[in-house]
Design a protein around this motif. Structure first.
Motif, PDB file in Angstrom:
ATOM      1  N   LEU A   5       0.839  -1.188   0.000  1.00  0.00           N
ATOM      2  CA  LEU A   5       0.000   0.000   0.000  1.00  0.00           C
ATOM      3  C   LEU A   5       0.870   1.233   0.000  1.00  0.00           C
ATOM      4  CD1 LEU A   5      -2.446  -0.857   2.947  1.00  0.00           C
ATOM      5  CD2 LEU A   5      -2.850  -1.249   0.511  1.00  0.00           C
ATOM      6  N   ILE A   6       0.391   2.290  -0.629  1.00  0.00           N
ATOM      7  CA  ILE A   6       0.956   3.625  -0.427  1.00  0.00           C
ATOM      8  C   ILE A   6       0.122   4.220   0.688  1.00  0.00           C
ATOM      9  CG2 ILE A   6       1.236   5.943  -1.395  1.00  0.00           C
ATOM     10  CD1 ILE A   6       3.028   4.347  -2.944  1.00  0.00           C
ATOM     11  N   THR A   7       0.759   4.656   1.765  1.00  0.00           N
ATOM     12  CA  THR A   7       0.016   5.274   2.854  1.00  0.00           C
ATOM     13  C   THR A   7       0.189   6.791   2.799  1.00  0.00           C
ATOM     14  OG1 THR A   7       1.833   5.026   4.445  1.00  0.00           O
ATOM     15  CG2 THR A   7       0.207   3.235   4.325  1.00  0.00           C
ATOM     16  N   PHE A   8      -0.844   7.486   3.251  1.00  0.00           N
ATOM     17  CA  PHE A   8      -0.846   8.945   3.199  1.00  0.00           C
ATOM     18  C   PHE A   8      -1.802   9.476   4.254  1.00  0.00           C
ATOM     19  CE2 PHE A   8      -3.805   7.134   0.202  1.00  0.00           C
ATOM     20  CZ  PHE A   8      -4.990   7.830   0.421  1.00  0.00           C
ATOM     21  N   GLN A  13      -5.921  11.518   9.802  1.00  0.00           N
ATOM     22  CA  GLN A  13      -6.209  10.117   9.492  1.00  0.00           C
ATOM     23  C   GLN A  13      -5.233   9.553   8.464  1.00  0.00           C
ATOM     24  OE1 GLN A  13      -8.580   8.017  10.960  1.00  0.00           O
ATOM     25  NE2 GLN A  13      -7.233   6.609   9.875  1.00  0.00           N
ATOM     26  N   CYS A  14      -4.755   8.341   8.729  1.00  0.00           N
ATOM     27  CA  CYS A  14      -3.873   7.645   7.795  1.00  0.00           C
ATOM     28  C   CYS A  14      -4.715   6.724   6.924  1.00  0.00           C
ATOM     29  CB  CYS A  14      -2.826   6.842   8.560  1.00  0.00           C
ATOM     30  SG  CYS A  14      -1.552   6.146   7.478  1.00  0.00           S
ATOM     31  N   LEU A  15      -4.488   6.810   5.614  1.00  0.00           N
ATOM     32  CA  LEU A  15      -5.202   5.985   4.648  1.00  0.00           C
ATOM     33  C   LEU A  15      -4.190   5.276   3.765  1.00  0.00           C
ATOM     34  CD1 LEU A  15      -6.946   9.027   4.638  1.00  0.00           C
ATOM     35  CD2 LEU A  15      -8.557   7.318   3.890  1.00  0.00           C
ATOM     36  N   ASP A  89      -2.960  15.387   2.177  1.00  0.00           N
ATOM     37  CA  ASP A  89      -2.072  16.266   2.937  1.00  0.00           C
ATOM     38  C   ASP A  89      -0.608  15.900   2.756  1.00  0.00           C
ATOM     39  OD1 ASP A  89      -4.380  17.446   3.790  1.00  0.00           O
ATOM     40  OD2 ASP A  89      -4.210  16.801   5.869  1.00  0.00           O
ATOM     41  N   ALA A  90      -0.302  14.617   2.842  1.00  0.00           N
ATOM     42  CA  ALA A  90       1.086  14.183   2.722  1.00  0.00           C
ATOM     43  C   ALA A  90       1.117  12.693   2.439  1.00  0.00           C
ATOM     44  CB  ALA A  90       1.855  14.469   4.009  1.00  0.00           C
ATOM     45  N   VAL A  91       2.070  12.272   1.624  1.00  0.00           N
ATOM     46  CA  VAL A  91       2.281  10.848   1.365  1.00  0.00           C
ATOM     47  C   VAL A  91       3.325  10.364   2.359  1.00  0.00           C
ATOM     48  CG1 VAL A  91       3.074   9.156  -0.318  1.00  0.00           C
ATOM     49  CG2 VAL A  91       1.653  11.076  -1.056  1.00  0.00           C
ATOM     50  N   ASN A  92       3.067   9.209   2.964  1.00  0.00           N
ATOM     51  CA  ASN A  92       3.948   8.694   4.009  1.00  0.00           C
ATOM     52  C   ASN A  92       4.994   7.736   3.470  1.00  0.00           C
ATOM     53  OD1 ASN A  92       2.276  10.081   5.713  1.00  0.00           O
ATOM     54  ND2 ASN A  92       1.227   8.275   6.469  1.00  0.00           N
ATOM     55  N   ASP A  93       4.529   6.536   3.073  1.00  0.00           N
ATOM     56  CA  ASP A  93       5.471   5.476   2.808  1.00  0.00           C
ATOM     57  C   ASP A  93       4.790   4.362   2.021  1.00  0.00           C
ATOM     58  OD1 ASP A  93       7.863   4.130   2.941  1.00  0.00           O
ATOM     59  OD2 ASP A  93       7.890   3.937   5.121  1.00  0.00           O
ATOM     60  N   ILE A  94       5.585   3.379   1.643  1.00  0.00           N
ATOM     61  CA  ILE A  94       5.062   2.137   1.086  1.00  0.00           C
ATOM     62  C   ILE A  94       5.058   1.132   2.233  1.00  0.00           C
ATOM     63  CG2 ILE A  94       5.451   0.262  -0.536  1.00  0.00           C
ATOM     64  CD1 ILE A  94       6.906   2.336  -2.321  1.00  0.00           C
ATOM     65  N   ALA A  95       3.904   0.510   2.457  1.00  0.00           N
ATOM     66  CA  ALA A  95       3.780  -0.471   3.533  1.00  0.00           C
ATOM     67  C   ALA A  95       3.459  -1.827   2.929  1.00  0.00           C
ATOM     68  CB  ALA A  95       2.676  -0.053   4.499  1.00  0.00           C
ATOM     69  N   THR A  96       4.174  -2.842   3.384  1.00  0.00           N
ATOM     70  CA  THR A  96       3.875  -4.207   3.001  1.00  0.00           C
ATOM     71  C   THR A  96       3.047  -4.817   4.118  1.00  0.00           C
ATOM     72  OG1 THR A  96       5.934  -4.379   1.753  1.00  0.00           O
ATOM     73  CG2 THR A  96       4.860  -6.437   2.356  1.00  0.00           C
ATOM     74  N   ILE A  97       1.857  -5.296   3.763  1.00  0.00           N
ATOM     75  CA  ILE A  97       0.952  -5.831   4.768  1.00  0.00           C
ATOM     76  C   ILE A  97       0.590  -7.277   4.441  1.00  0.00           C
ATOM     77  CG2 ILE A  97      -0.012  -3.570   5.329  1.00  0.00           C
ATOM     78  CD1 ILE A  97      -2.541  -4.476   3.708  1.00  0.00           C
ATOM     79  N   ASP A 124       2.696  -0.328  11.747  1.00  0.00           N
ATOM     80  CA  ASP A 124       3.580   0.317  12.717  1.00  0.00           C
ATOM     81  C   ASP A 124       2.787   0.993  13.830  1.00  0.00           C
ATOM     82  OD1 ASP A 124       5.819  -0.515  11.261  1.00  0.00           O
ATOM     83  OD2 ASP A 124       5.792   1.306  10.031  1.00  0.00           O
ATOM     84  N   GLY A 125       1.745   0.319  14.311  1.00  0.00           N
ATOM     85  CA  GLY A 125       0.962   0.829  15.421  1.00  0.00           C
ATOM     86  C   GLY A 125      -0.075   1.879  15.059  1.00  0.00           C
ATOM     87  N   GLU A 126      -0.193   2.208  13.784  1.00  0.00           N
ATOM     88  CA  GLU A 126      -1.178   3.211  13.349  1.00  0.00           C
ATOM     89  C   GLU A 126      -2.248   2.525  12.503  1.00  0.00           C
ATOM     90  OE1 GLU A 126      -1.190   7.721  11.599  1.00  0.00           O
ATOM     91  OE2 GLU A 126       0.378   6.398  10.852  1.00  0.00           O
TER      92      GLU A 126
END
Length: 150
Positions: A5-8, A13-15, A89-97, A124-126
């Protein structure tokens, strides 16, 4: 089965969205308004000769309008056979789930907004709300000729 996922963030709120739907992330640029579309359709921008509808994701999710500025970005996503830009608002990271870790949406909003979610997962707890892009794009109200490459 794992997925990425791309998280942002939209507000606090994180999506997340499937990485394969993400075409690019670009700096905020003002949009040109178009008539007779829902209020969450902020307008259009020119993306290398293609007319790209830009959606205020916060407004689409019922969280209030975004007043975009220099810190905001437009995520260009492929949804079906069309591309759309989402103001975030901002792009966070790539998350492997782990796909098995995704929980179904709670189904408690009563306003149908939960239907825009594929599920929820902890990264990561979010808590990350995973958007269902097909449902999100349903009834964007963008005229067909605007939503397809010019």
């Amino acid at each position: 089965m794992t997925r990425q996922l791309i998280t942002f963030h939209v507000g606090s709120q994180c999506l997340g969205v499937d990485i394969m739907a993400t075409r690019e992330i670009r700096a905020w640029s003002p949009t040109t308004p178009i008539p007779q579309v829902p209020a969450f359709v902020r307008g259009i921008v020119n993306l290398r000769g293609m007319v790209l509808p830009v959606i205020d994701l916060s407004a689409r999710l019922g969280w209030g309008d975004t007043e975009p500025g220099a810190r905001h970005v437009i995520m260009v996503l492929q949804i079906g056979d069309r591309q759309y830009g989402l103001i975030v608002d901002a792009v966070n990271d790539i998350a492997t789930i782990d796909g098995a870790a995704v929980q179904p949406p709670p189904g408690i909003s009563g306003d149908g907004q939960d239907e825009l979610l594929e599920g929820i997962v902890s990264v990561d707890g979010e808590m990350v709300l995973i958007l269902d892009l097909e449902r999100l794009a349903h009834n964007f109200g963008v005229p067909e000729e605007v939503a397809i490459a010019a």
